[in-house]
Each structure stands twice: as structure tokens, then as C-alpha cells.
Design a protein around this motif. Structure first.
Motif, PDB file in Angstrom:
ATOM      1  N   LEU A 199     -11.803   9.494  36.165  1.00 51.47           N
ATOM      2  CA  LEU A 199     -11.609   9.261  34.730  1.00 51.47           C
ATOM      3  C   LEU A 199     -10.384   8.390  34.451  1.00 51.47           C
ATOM      4  O   LEU A 199     -10.320   7.726  33.421  1.00 51.47           O
ATOM      5  CB  LEU A 199     -11.490  10.603  34.004  1.00 51.47           C
ATOM      6  CG  LEU A 199     -12.803  11.396  33.944  1.00 51.47           C
ATOM      7  CD1 LEU A 199     -12.568  12.812  33.440  1.00 51.47           C
ATOM      8  CD2 LEU A 199     -13.812  10.671  33.042  1.00 51.47           C
ATOM      9  N   THR A 200      -9.446   8.382  35.358  1.00 51.41           N
ATOM     10  CA  THR A 200      -8.320   7.452  35.220  1.00 51.41           C
ATOM     11  C   THR A 200      -8.808   6.014  35.365  1.00 51.41           C
ATOM     12  O   THR A 200      -8.357   5.111  34.646  1.00 51.41           O
ATOM     13  CB  THR A 200      -7.249   7.742  36.288  1.00 51.41           C
ATOM     14  OG1 THR A 200      -6.731   9.062  36.086  1.00 51.41           O
ATOM     15  CG2 THR A 200      -6.113   6.739  36.196  1.00 51.41           C
ATOM     16  N   LEU A 201      -9.756   5.818  36.279  1.00 51.51           N
ATOM     17  CA  LEU A 201     -10.315   4.480  36.477  1.00 51.51           C
ATOM     18  C   LEU A 201     -11.315   4.128  35.382  1.00 51.51           C
ATOM     19  O   LEU A 201     -11.420   2.961  34.992  1.00 51.51           O
ATOM     20  CB  LEU A 201     -11.007   4.405  37.847  1.00 51.51           C
ATOM     21  CG  LEU A 201     -10.115   4.574  39.078  1.00 51.51           C
ATOM     22  CD1 LEU A 201     -10.966   4.595  40.348  1.00 51.51           C
ATOM     23  CD2 LEU A 201      -9.087   3.453  39.154  1.00 51.51           C
ATOM     24  N   ASP A 202     -12.064   5.119  34.903  1.00 54.82           N
ATOM     25  CA  ASP A 202     -13.093   4.875  33.892  1.00 54.82           C
ATOM     26  C   ASP A 202     -13.133   6.045  32.912  1.00 54.82           C
ATOM     27  O   ASP A 202     -13.912   6.985  33.081  1.00 54.82           O
ATOM     28  CB  ASP A 202     -14.454   4.701  34.554  1.00 54.82           C
ATOM     29  CG  ASP A 202     -15.560   4.397  33.544  1.00 54.82           C
ATOM     30  OD1 ASP A 202     -15.240   4.201  32.354  1.00 54.82           O
ATOM     31  OD2 ASP A 202     -16.745   4.364  33.940  1.00 54.82           O
ATOM     32  N   PRO A 203     -12.297   5.999  31.875  1.00 55.90           N
ATOM     33  CA  PRO A 203     -12.235   7.105  30.908  1.00 55.90           C
ATOM     34  C   PRO A 203     -13.547   7.365  30.178  1.00 55.90           C
ATOM     35  O   PRO A 203     -13.718   8.433  29.574  1.00 55.90           O
ATOM     36  CB  PRO A 203     -11.148   6.637  29.924  1.00 55.90           C
ATOM     37  CG  PRO A 203     -10.350   5.632  30.676  1.00 55.90           C
ATOM     38  CD  PRO A 203     -11.325   4.938  31.576  1.00 55.90           C
ATOM     39  N   ALA A 204     -14.474   6.411  30.214  1.00 53.64           N
ATOM     40  CA  ALA A 204     -15.744   6.564  29.481  1.00 53.64           C
ATOM     41  C   ALA A 204     -16.851   7.163  30.347  1.00 53.64           C
ATOM     42  O   ALA A 204     -18.000   7.244  29.904  1.00 53.64           O
ATOM     43  CB  ALA A 204     -16.196   5.201  28.940  1.00 53.64           C
ATOM     44  N   ASP A 205     -16.539   7.596  31.548  1.00 48.18           N
ATOM     45  CA  ASP A 205     -17.563   8.155  32.442  1.00 48.18           C
ATOM     46  C   ASP A 205     -17.906   9.576  32.008  1.00 48.18           C
ATOM     47  O   ASP A 205     -17.233  10.538  32.372  1.00 48.18           O
ATOM     48  CB  ASP A 205     -17.060   8.144  33.885  1.00 48.18           C
ATOM     49  CG  ASP A 205     -18.147   8.503  34.887  1.00 48.18           C
ATOM     50  OD1 ASP A 205     -19.046   9.282  34.542  1.00 48.18           O
ATOM     51  OD2 ASP A 205     -18.091   7.989  36.024  1.00 48.18           O
ATOM     52  N   ASP A 206     -18.981   9.720  31.237  1.00 46.15           N
ATOM     53  CA  ASP A 206     -19.356  11.026  30.701  1.00 46.15           C
ATOM     54  C   ASP A 206     -19.818  12.000  31.787  1.00 46.15           C
ATOM     55  O   ASP A 206     -19.605  13.206  31.676  1.00 46.15           O
ATOM     56  CB  ASP A 206     -20.459  10.877  29.647  1.00 46.15           C
ATOM     57  CG  ASP A 206     -19.928  10.379  28.314  1.00 46.15           C
ATOM     58  OD1 ASP A 206     -18.690  10.397  28.126  1.00 46.15           O
ATOM     59  OD2 ASP A 206     -20.737   9.962  27.460  1.00 46.15           O
ATOM     60  N   SER A 207     -20.461  11.490  32.820  1.00 51.28           N
ATOM     61  CA  SER A 207     -20.895  12.375  33.896  1.00 51.28           C
ATOM     62  C   SER A 207     -19.697  13.034  34.573  1.00 51.28           C
ATOM     63  O   SER A 207     -19.731  14.230  34.903  1.00 51.28           O
ATOM     64  CB  SER A 207     -21.724  11.600  34.922  1.00 51.28           C
ATOM     65  OG  SER A 207     -22.973  11.219  34.394  1.00 51.28           O
ATOM     66  N   ALA A 208     -18.652  12.259  34.789  1.00 44.84           N
ATOM     67  CA  ALA A 208     -17.440  12.817  35.393  1.00 44.84           C
ATOM     68  C   ALA A 208     -16.800  13.849  34.469  1.00 44.84           C
ATOM     69  O   ALA A 208     -16.298  14.884  34.921  1.00 44.84           O
ATOM     70  CB  ALA A 208     -16.446  11.704  35.715  1.00 44.84           C
ATOM     71  N   LYS A 209     -16.831  13.593  33.161  1.00 46.27           N
ATOM     72  CA  LYS A 209     -16.275  14.547  32.201  1.00 46.27           C
ATOM     73  C   LYS A 209     -17.040  15.865  32.226  1.00 46.27           C
ATOM     74  O   LYS A 209     -16.446  16.944  32.219  1.00 46.27           O
ATOM     75  CB  LYS A 209     -16.317  13.955  30.790  1.00 46.27           C
ATOM     76  CG  LYS A 209     -15.377  12.786  30.554  1.00 46.27           C
ATOM     77  CD  LYS A 209     -15.532  12.250  29.141  1.00 46.27           C
ATOM     78  CE  LYS A 209     -14.657  11.024  28.920  1.00 46.27           C
ATOM     79  NZ  LYS A 209     -14.840  10.454  27.553  1.00 46.27           N
ATOM     80  N   VAL A 210     -18.357  15.774  32.269  1.00 40.15           N
ATOM     81  CA  VAL A 210     -19.175  16.983  32.293  1.00 40.15           C
ATOM     82  C   VAL A 210     -18.960  17.750  33.592  1.00 40.15           C
ATOM     83  O   VAL A 210     -18.818  18.980  33.595  1.00 40.15           O
ATOM     84  CB  VAL A 210     -20.665  16.632  32.109  1.00 40.15           C
ATOM     85  CG1 VAL A 210     -21.539  17.872  32.306  1.00 40.15           C
ATOM     86  CG2 VAL A 210     -20.910  16.038  30.725  1.00 40.15           C
ATOM     87  N   SER A 211     -18.927  17.029  34.703  1.00 39.45           N
ATOM     88  CA  SER A 211     -18.711  17.694  35.991  1.00 39.45           C
ATOM     89  C   SER A 211     -17.335  18.329  36.052  1.00 39.45           C
ATOM     90  O   SER A 211     -17.169  19.439  36.587  1.00 39.45           O
ATOM     91  CB  SER A 211     -18.879  16.688  37.131  1.00 39.45           C
ATOM     92  OG  SER A 211     -20.204  16.210  37.209  1.00 39.45           O
ATOM     93  N   LEU A 212     -16.338  17.652  35.504  1.00 43.36           N
ATOM     94  CA  LEU A 212     -14.990  18.210  35.468  1.00 43.36           C
ATOM     95  C   LEU A 212     -14.982  19.510  34.678  1.00 43.36           C
ATOM     96  O   LEU A 212     -14.432  20.528  35.126  1.00 43.36           O
ATOM     97  CB  LEU A 212     -14.018  17.200  34.846  1.00 43.36           C
ATOM     98  CG  LEU A 212     -12.575  17.685  34.627  1.00 43.36           C
ATOM     99  CD1 LEU A 212     -11.933  18.083  35.958  1.00 43.36           C
ATOM    100  CD2 LEU A 212     -11.750  16.595  33.930  1.00 43.36           C
ATOM    101  N   GLY A 213     -15.592  19.497  33.508  1.00 44.30           N
ATOM    102  CA  GLY A 213     -15.665  20.719  32.712  1.00 44.30           C
ATOM    103  C   GLY A 213     -16.410  21.821  33.434  1.00 44.30           C
ATOM    104  O   GLY A 213     -16.027  23.000  33.370  1.00 44.30           O
ATOM    105  N   SER A 214     -17.462  21.459  34.145  1.00 44.60           N
ATOM    106  CA  SER A 214     -18.250  22.450  34.874  1.00 44.60           C
ATOM    107  C   SER A 214     -17.450  23.110  35.979  1.00 44.60           C
ATOM    108  O   SER A 214     -17.673  24.280  36.312  1.00 44.60           O
ATOM    109  CB  SER A 214     -19.499  21.787  35.452  1.00 44.60           C
ATOM    110  OG  SER A 214     -20.304  21.225  34.422  1.00 44.60           O
ATOM    111  N   CYS A 215     -16.514  22.360  36.566  1.00 48.88           N
ATOM    112  CA  CYS A 215     -15.674  22.940  37.615  1.00 48.88           C
ATOM    113  C   CYS A 215     -14.840  24.107  37.075  1.00 48.88           C
ATOM    114  O   CYS A 215     -14.601  25.092  37.779  1.00 48.88           O
ATOM    115  CB  CYS A 215     -14.746  21.886  38.202  1.00 48.88           C
ATOM    116  SG  CYS A 215     -15.581  20.666  39.251  1.00 48.88           S
ATOM    117  N   TYR A 216     -14.387  23.992  35.837  1.00 52.64           N
ATOM    118  CA  TYR A 216     -13.616  25.074  35.233  1.00 52.64           C
ATOM    119  C   TYR A 216     -14.488  26.304  34.999  1.00 52.64           C
ATOM    120  O   TYR A 216     -14.025  27.439  35.102  1.00 52.64           O
ATOM    121  CB  TYR A 216     -13.019  24.619  33.898  1.00 52.64           C
ATOM    122  CG  TYR A 216     -11.833  23.701  34.037  1.00 52.64           C
ATOM    123  CD1 TYR A 216     -10.540  24.219  34.156  1.00 52.64           C
ATOM    124  CD2 TYR A 216     -11.985  22.325  34.050  1.00 52.64           C
ATOM    125  CE1 TYR A 216      -9.443  23.381  34.282  1.00 52.64           C
ATOM    126  CE2 TYR A 216     -10.891  21.470  34.189  1.00 52.64           C
ATOM    127  CZ  TYR A 216      -9.627  22.006  34.302  1.00 52.64           C
ATOM    128  OH  TYR A 216      -8.539  21.174  34.439  1.00 52.64           O
TER     129      TYR A 216
END
Length: 294
Positions: A154-171
């Protein structure tokens, strides 16, 4: 495998060796994880896990691993280190078939390379595996590795929604299970789902979060949203049928199971899906044993 089809199930310095293998074995009742030097028995340490993994390989293989670990020499150190990490990852993954060092060395190489593609691949390794891990300390450790990698994506691509969802899922699925941590993950995923209602990955993970938190009706709503955009998703169809049955909605459960069988049969007949007799057998079993289903 689509991310929205991922299934979610359910120490210190010395951990059970069986935890780290592809096809992990069940530890005997007498096996006990030792506490770490800091007294925190739930905190995993990669060097200690690596040391245990090395006990499972041959002396010749250990010599090869040791050589790779000391492969950095004068010259283009970064390139050589990336290559060494990749070779170590290949050994642990392909030859030794021990997951933790394979994933960790893949991650170390990705961090040095610092490309979105390599970081995402490494993050997904941890994220997908933690969903099959029953041992909470290992699942938490893998979640921490995945979070770090997704944050770098997300630092490289703040608009990557898949990474955002996966990050949230990790929590949600790799955390301590505390309400605060679960809500932190849900909020990250909900941000994507509210902005993009057609994002089936976000809707699916919120559905799984509903199951984890015991919010059956919310899980049903999210899975229904997935099916509006992906009507042939067999995993979601089965989850819906199970949830309806769990809450006692026999009519909805009946329709969902029958629709699941119809979709499966159609996909197989059209050649879009390979026939799986065990899956069809399970569907028919649920149809036979579920109340109110003919």
C-alpha cells in the motif's frame, strides 16, 4: 483460486516441529511448547523456528543451506542477497517442503526487491496459509508477516483495494480475537466495500467476518451481495445454505441447497468446472439430512 473462495477455519523460542510442514501433523499430547526467553510463550521467533526446521534436513542439505546463508560477498550485495533468499525459499519450499522458512525467505527477497508484484505474492503466501492454521500463535505470527507486507504494498500503491481488504482480514482472522482488533479489520474492509459495492472480495471477507463474530444476518447480507455480482460462486452458495439452516430458516435453506446443486451440475455440464463426486455427494447429503428439503 479466487480470493473470495478462500476458506477460513476456525511457542516462544521453541515450537512444535509439526506446525511448520506442508500437511502439518498433529502433536502428541505430551508435546509442550517452551516459553521464550522473555516469558512470552505466545511470541514466535523466526530464527528459532528455522533452527528447528534445520533439524529435519540431511547434513548435505544443511551444508547447502549454510552456504546460501553466507552467499553475500563483495560486489552487488543487494542483487546477490535477493538471489540467495530466492534460492533458500526454493529449497525450503520445493525440497524440504517446510512452509515457514519458504514463506519467510520469499518475503525477505520481496522486501529487498520492493516491487508490488513480489510483495503481494509474499503477503498472499502468509495470508492464505494462516487461514488453514489452527495453532493460534503460528496464525498470529503469519498474520503479522502478512500485515507488514501488505502495508508495504500500500505504500507503493495506496489505491490497491485487494491489499486493503487482505490487510483488514489479517486483523480479523489472524489476530488475538479481541473485539477491538476484529473491528479494526472490519473497518478497513468496510471502507472498500462502501466505496465499491461491486467489490466481491470485500463483501465476501465481511461475510466471513460476520460468521467469526456470530452476526449471522450480516454475514447473509454480505454473501447475498457477492452472489448479485458472482451468481455461480459455489462456496458462497454453500455458506448461505448453511447459515440459513443454522438460523432455522428451512425454506431459504432448502432453496439455497437446491440452487447449489443446480449451479454445480450446470457448471460441470458446460465444462466450466471439473466434476467432483465428493463435492456432489456432500451436497446431496445435506439435501437429504436438512429439515424440510425434498
Amino acid at each position: 483460486m479466487k480470493k473470495q473462495q478462500l476458506l477460513v477455519v476456525g511457542l516462544g523460542f521453541v515450537v512444535l516441529i509439526g506446525f511448520f510442514f506442508f500437511g502439518r501433523t498433529v502433536p502428541t499430547q505430551g508435546d509442550k511448547p517452551a516459553a521464550s526467553a522473555t516469558g512470552d510463550s505466545t511470541k514466535l521467533d523466526f530464527p528459532a523456528m528455522l533452527a528447528i526446521a534445520k533439524q529435519k534436513i540431511t547434513p548435505t542439505q544443511l551444508a547447502y543451506v549454510t552456504q546460501l546463508e553466507h552467499a553475500v560477498v563483495r560486489g552487488d550485495v543487494l542483487t546477490q542477497q535477493i538471489q540467495a533468499y530466492r534460492q533458500l525459499a526454493a529449497f525450503w519450499g520445493d525440497t524440504a517442503k517446510i512452509f515457514v522458512p519458504y514463506a519467510e525467505y520469499t518475503a525477505l527477497a520481496a522486501k529487498l526487491e520492493n516491487s508490488k508484484k513480489s510483495l503481494t505474492f509474499a503477503a498472499n503466501l502468509f495470508f492464505e496459509d494462516l487461514q488453514t492454521v489452527q495453532e493460534a500463535p503460528l496464525r498470529s505470527w503469519e498474520a503479522d508477516q502478512a500485515k507488514d507486507l501488505y502495508n508495504k504494498v500500500l505504500t507503493l500503491d495506496p489505491a490497491d483495494d485487494s491489499a486493503k481488504v487482505s490487510l483488514g482480514s489479517c486483523y480479523i482472522f489472524g489476530g488475538s480475537g479481541s473485539p477491538q482488533e476484529t473491528m479494526q479489520g472490519i473497518l478497513k474492509i468496510r471502507e472498500v466495500a462502501q466505496r465499491d459495492t461491486a467489490n466481491t472480495y470485500a463483501q465476501y471477507m465481511l461475510g466471513l467476518a460476520g460468521i467469526v463474530s456470530g452476526q449471522t444476518d450480516k454475514a447473509i447480507d454480505r454473501f447475498q451481495a457477492v452472489l448479485r455480482h458472482d451468481p455461480d460462486n459455489l462456496d458462497v452458495q454453500m455458506r448461505l445454505a448453511d447459515l440459513y439452516e443454522e438460523k432455522g430458516d428451512r425454506e431459504s435453506s432448502r432453496k439455497a441447497y437446491l440452487n447449489l446443486r443446480s449451479t454445480y451440475t450446470r457448471l460441470v455440464s458446460s465444462g466450466k468446472l471439473k466434476s467432483d463426486t465428493s463435492f456432489l455427494k456432500e451436497i446431496n447429503k445435506r439435501i437429504r439430512t436438512s429439515p424440510g428439503i425434498q
